[in-house]
Design a protein around this motif. Structure first.
Motif, short mmCIF file in Angstrom:
data_model
loop_
_atom_site.label_atom_id
_atom_site.label_comp_id
_atom_site.label_asym_id
_atom_site.label_seq_id
_atom_site.Cartn_x
_atom_site.Cartn_y
_atom_site.Cartn_z
N SER A 1 10.06 20.08 -69.62
CA SER A 1 10.73 20.37 -71.08
C SER A 1 9.38 20.62 -72.08
O SER A 1 8.40 19.95 -71.75
N SER B 1 13.40 19.78 -68.32
CA SER B 1 14.18 20.60 -69.29
C SER B 1 15.27 19.81 -69.91
O SER B 1 16.05 19.28 -69.75
N ASP C 1 17.77 21.41 -71.16
CA ASP C 1 18.99 21.93 -70.54
C ASP C 1 19.21 21.40 -69.19
O ASP C 1 20.20 22.05 -68.64
O1 5SP Z 1 18.00 25.71 -76.19
C1 5SP Z 1 17.33 24.95 -76.08
C2 5SP Z 1 17.03 23.82 -77.31
O2 5SP Z 1 18.18 24.07 -78.15
C3 5SP Z 1 16.04 24.55 -75.05
O3 5SP Z 1 16.56 25.77 -74.12
C4 5SP Z 1 14.85 25.04 -75.44
O4 5SP Z 1 14.60 26.21 -76.10
C5 5SP Z 1 13.92 25.02 -74.18
O5 5SP Z 1 13.89 23.80 -73.83
P1 5SP Z 1 13.12 23.15 -72.54
O6 5SP Z 1 13.42 23.76 -71.35
O7 5SP Z 1 11.75 23.51 -72.93
O8 5SP Z 1 13.34 21.73 -72.78
#
Ligand code: 5SP
Length: 238
Positions: free
Chosen positions: A67, A96, A98
């Motif tokens: 992340s 991440s 997500d």
């Molecule tokens: O959509 C989101 C947050 O709303 C995420 O997709 C970030 O944009 C990327 O997050 P990481 O993968 O760096 O945690």
């Protein structure tokens, strides 16, 4: 006591597959800025690692981006290994934000080998409008087999986004879903196929938007969509 599993508890064949996935996922992240699908650290790529000795998928893992780490700093070693319930198995960084969405997708769609999320401009604009991208291009019929569907609004933090991805894509041939007010998530047989779907999703989102500025894009007959999809999915390429 339930021993905390580690990657070392998996057979060498699985650990070798994980190392290969770390390299592939790290390399594929470079494609997102290359095709201008992300800004800063937005977006993420993951790949399922199928356990070579457990065919039911219950012991599969997946490799995902850490992340908030700059794309320039992503390496195979910085990738994070997770179990299908989204728990960190190995990695120096937090996975991440997500991860739960990727994990839920792998858990409930066993055929999926790769998941990608971006905030690419035109696809995200369609997500903000809450409208499917209509299938008015042969390239859409080829890659998506019809319209690119809108998924429900879901807030990050639990498996809500994953549930929305799976519920929407189970009803569509499309490998892409536009999560309402958020952005595209794509799937594929592997991470490279999911990255391709993300690239093509942004391309057709832009083209259809421009077509709508010029007039009324003409729909393609559903039987022609089927024919184009079957050819592209089964004949095109090498
Ligand atoms: O959509 C989101 C947050 O709303 C995420 O997709 C970030 O944009 C990327 O997050 P990481 O993968 O760096 O945690």
């Amino acid at each position: 006591m339930n021993q905390q599993r580690t990657l070392e508890s998996y057979p060498q064949s699985m650990r070798d597959e994980v190392q290969r996935a770390r390299q592939e996922v790290a390399d594929l992240h470079a494609e997102l800025p290359r095709y201008e699908l992300v800004v800063w650290t937005a977006g993420n790529v993951s790949q399922r690692v199928r356990h070579p000795e457990v065919a039911d998928g219950s012991q599969d893992l997946f490799v995902i981006k850490p992340s908030g780490v700059s794309y320039d700093d992503l390496t195979p070693e910085s990738m994070v290994v997770c179990t299908l319930d989204g728990q960190l198995l190995e990695g120096e960084h937090a996975p991440s934000s997500d991860t739960a969405a990727h994990a839920y997708t792998y858990e409930h769609m066993p055929e999926v080998g790769g998941v990608v999320h971006t905030h690419s401009t035109y696809a995200t604009a369609w997500a903000a409008r809450g409208e499917d991208i209509p299938c008015v291009l042969t390239m859409m019929a080829d890659e998506f087999g019809g319209p690119i569907p809108i998924g429900p609004f879901a807030i990050i933090g639990d498996d809500s986004i994953g549930r929305g991805i799976v519920a929407t894509l189970r009803e569509s041939r499309s490998p892409a879903v536009l999560m309402a007010n958020h952005g595209p998530f794509t799937i594929g047989k592997d991470a490279r196929a999911a990255v391709k779907a993300a690239v093509m999703c942004e391309e057709v989102a832009r083209t259809v938007h421009i077509a709508q500025q010029l007039g009324d894009p003409q729909p393609i007959d559903p039987t022609k969509i089927d024919s184009l999809y079957e050819r592209y999915q089964n004949v095109y390429g090498q």
